[in-house]
Design a protein around this motif. Structure first.
Motif, PDB file in Angstrom:
ATOM      1  N   PRO A   4       0.825  -1.209   0.000  1.00 29.74           N
ATOM      2  CA  PRO A   4       0.000   0.000   0.000  1.00 29.74           C
ATOM      3  C   PRO A   4       0.861   1.262   0.000  1.00 29.74           C
ATOM      4  O   PRO A   4       1.900   1.312   0.660  1.00 29.74           O
ATOM      5  CB  PRO A   4      -0.812  -0.108   1.288  1.00 29.74           C
ATOM      6  N   THR A  40      -2.076   1.051  -4.495  1.00 34.13           N
ATOM      7  CA  THR A  40      -1.341  -0.110  -3.984  1.00 34.13           C
ATOM      8  C   THR A  40      -0.539  -0.701  -5.130  1.00 34.13           C
ATOM      9  O   THR A  40      -1.071  -0.933  -6.219  1.00 34.13           O
ATOM     10  CB  THR A  40      -2.310  -1.165  -3.417  1.00 34.13           C
ATOM     11  N   ARG A  98      -6.572   2.275  -4.105  1.00 33.73           N
ATOM     12  CA  ARG A  98      -6.515   1.790  -2.725  1.00 33.73           C
ATOM     13  C   ARG A  98      -7.780   1.017  -2.328  1.00 33.73           C
ATOM     14  O   ARG A  98      -7.691  -0.062  -1.746  1.00 33.73           O
ATOM     15  CB  ARG A  98      -6.291   3.000  -1.824  1.00 33.73           C
ATOM     16  N   GLN A  99      -8.962   1.565  -2.641  1.00 33.21           N
ATOM     17  CA  GLN A  99     -10.217   0.898  -2.257  1.00 33.21           C
ATOM     18  C   GLN A  99     -10.377  -0.454  -2.930  1.00 33.21           C
ATOM     19  O   GLN A  99     -10.795  -1.424  -2.307  1.00 33.21           O
ATOM     20  CB  GLN A  99     -11.416   1.776  -2.613  1.00 33.21           C
ATOM     21  N   ASP A 108      -8.056  -2.917  -1.280  1.00 31.49           N
ATOM     22  CA  ASP A 108      -8.563  -3.309   0.040  1.00 31.49           C
ATOM     23  C   ASP A 108      -9.618  -4.409  -0.112  1.00 31.49           C
ATOM     24  O   ASP A 108      -9.640  -5.372   0.658  1.00 31.49           O
ATOM     25  CB  ASP A 108      -9.150  -2.110   0.773  1.00 31.49           C
ATOM     26  N   ARG A 125      -7.237  -5.492  10.858  1.00 33.70           N
ATOM     27  CA  ARG A 125      -6.210  -4.915  10.002  1.00 33.70           C
ATOM     28  C   ARG A 125      -5.036  -4.367  10.813  1.00 33.70           C
ATOM     29  O   ARG A 125      -4.073  -3.880  10.236  1.00 33.70           O
ATOM     30  CB  ARG A 125      -6.788  -3.767   9.175  1.00 33.70           C
ATOM     31  N   ASN A 130      -2.712   3.204   7.642  1.00 33.14           N
ATOM     32  CA  ASN A 130      -4.125   3.261   7.230  1.00 33.14           C
ATOM     33  C   ASN A 130      -4.560   2.109   6.328  1.00 33.14           C
ATOM     34  O   ASN A 130      -5.557   2.217   5.631  1.00 33.14           O
ATOM     35  CB  ASN A 130      -4.442   4.589   6.536  1.00 33.14           C
ATOM     36  N   SER A 131      -3.819   1.019   6.313  1.00 32.99           N
ATOM     37  CA  SER A 131      -4.168  -0.115   5.466  1.00 32.99           C
ATOM     38  C   SER A 131      -3.400  -1.338   5.968  1.00 32.99           C
ATOM     39  O   SER A 131      -3.000  -1.385   7.122  1.00 32.99           O
ATOM     40  CB  SER A 131      -3.802   0.192   4.013  1.00 32.99           C
ATOM     41  N   GLU A 132      -3.219  -2.307   5.098  1.00 30.50           N
ATOM     42  CA  GLU A 132      -2.386  -3.461   5.423  1.00 30.50           C
ATOM     43  C   GLU A 132      -1.719  -3.971   4.160  1.00 30.50           C
ATOM     44  O   GLU A 132      -2.231  -3.789   3.058  1.00 30.50           O
ATOM     45  CB  GLU A 132      -3.198  -4.567   6.098  1.00 30.50           C
TER      46      GLU A 132
END
Length: 150
Positions: free
Chosen positions: A27, A32, A50-51, A54, A71, A99-101
């Motif tokens: 990410p 990503t 990004r969405q 995810d 997460r 803010n993600s993984e």
């Protein structure tokens, strides 16, 4: 088959076609990066919004019986996938990111044995491990995840 399932299949098929040992989902701020590990080199393949990524990571986690709502902690899971009448074992590892993984998928063909040096990120450590295994006495301790918790 919905679009995320089709995308997941395309990512796996692309990795198998390229003889990749790993698929990395990295990410970044607005997207990503998807990279394949081929011959100990990370090759950037494409980026996803990004969405969408995810959703893709959630799909892979669900398929591997991982907690899709978690997460903030590392997780590992596994499942098998059929590609051209060949069974591929997939081992998944997630790590928290800003803010993600991130996700790494190791591809393990089940019909063929993968040489140990191809599985390792550190060829010199693999060589040392093989040397240690040849000794007549001693103890080697391995740590890390050993299964999917079931």
């Amino acid at each position: 088959m919905n679009s995320i399932e089709q995308l997941a299949e395309r990512v796996i098929l692309d990795a198998v076609r390229n003889n990749a040992t790993d698929i990395h989902f990295l990410p970044r701020k607005h997207d990503t990066l998807i990279q394949l590990r081929i011959g100990n080199k990370l090759i950037p393949k494409f980026t996803l919004p990004r969405q969408e990524c995810d959703r893709l990571i959630s799909h892979f986690k669900f398929t591997a019986s991982m907690d899709i709502g978690e997460r903030r902690r590392p997780q590992s899971g596994a499942f098998t996938y059929e590609v051209n009448q060949q069974t591929i074992g997939l081992r998944l590892s997630t790590l928290p990111a800003c803010n993600s993984e991130s996700l790494v998928i190791r591809l393990l063909p089940q019909q063929q044995q993968v040489p140990l040096h191809q599985l390792s990120l550190f060829p010199s450590m693999t060589k040392k491990l093989i040397e240690l295994l040849k000794l007549s006495n001693g103890l080697i301790i391995f740590t890390g995840p050993t299964g999917n918790g079931t």
